[in-house]
Scaffold this active site. Structure first.
Site, PDB file in Angstrom:
ATOM      1  N   VAL A 133     -13.261  -9.330   8.307  1.00  0.00           N
ATOM      2  CA  VAL A 133     -12.812  -8.045   8.872  1.00  0.00           C
ATOM      3  C   VAL A 133     -11.253  -8.067   9.129  1.00  0.00           C
ATOM      4  O   VAL A 133     -10.721  -9.295   9.840  1.00  0.00           O
ATOM      5  CB  VAL A 133     -13.248  -7.631  10.263  1.00  0.00           C
ATOM      6  CG1 VAL A 133     -12.849  -6.492  11.027  1.00  0.00           C
ATOM      7  CG2 VAL A 133     -14.881  -7.478  10.063  1.00  0.00           C
ATOM      8  N   GLU A 134     -10.219  -7.194   8.553  1.00  0.00           N
ATOM      9  CA  GLU A 134      -8.941  -7.440   8.681  1.00  0.00           C
ATOM     10  C   GLU A 134      -8.382  -6.481   9.897  1.00  0.00           C
ATOM     11  O   GLU A 134      -8.850  -5.258   9.799  1.00  0.00           O
ATOM     12  CB  GLU A 134      -8.252  -7.147   7.498  1.00  0.00           C
ATOM     13  CG  GLU A 134      -6.749  -7.217   7.265  1.00  0.00           C
ATOM     14  CD  GLU A 134      -6.226  -6.775   5.832  1.00  0.00           C
ATOM     15  OE1 GLU A 134      -5.129  -6.823   6.009  1.00  0.00           O
ATOM     16  OE2 GLU A 134      -6.997  -6.779   4.866  1.00  0.00           O
TER      17      GLU A 134
END
Length: 134
Positions: A133-134
């Site tokens: 998850v960025e």
């Protein structure tokens, strides 16, 4: 040949997960999403789970028993996606460290990236399934 229509926005996506409970805990605690449950149209008694934020939704499906129709090979730990926030990225990184969020790229380092809306600064974290998850 060009398409006869255009896409306006993303409504929802599906994450295949090993544990819906662990995923709900991670995304609500560390990323501030809301957990909702719902009965799909025409499926009385069936309960599905989703995470909501803004006008978007992530549906959670157990990888061991995905709902039809589904991806050809519904597996957990196969997603890599970017979320946007108005909070400065350094504050996000600090909050993830304080909350026990595990990093995704060796360290919670802020990196310059290019997203759909142009240049952005990113920090990475992995969810309970190992999705990035960025």
């Amino acid at each position: 040949m060009s398409a006869k229509f255009s896409i306006k926005a993303l409504d929802h996506m599906v994450l295949y997960v090993a544990s819906i409970e662990a995923s709900v805990a991670f995304y609500t605690t560390h990323l501030g999403m809301a957990h909702t449950s719902f009965a799909p149209a025409g499926k009385a008694g069936e309960v599905r789970h989703a995470l909501t934020f803004g006008q978007q939704k992530i549906n959670l499906h157990a990888a061991s028993s995905p709902y039809a129709p589904h991806a050809r090979a519904p597996l957990s730990s196969t997603a890599d996606f970017c979320l946007l926030t108005d909070t400065p990225v350094q504050e996000v990184a600090a909050a993830l460290r304080e909350g026990g969020g595990k990093d995704g790229e060796g360290a919670q380092v802020v990196m310059e990236r290019t997203g759909a809306r142009g240049r952005l600064r990113s920090v990475y974290v992995r969810d309970p399934d190992g999705n990035l998850v960025e």
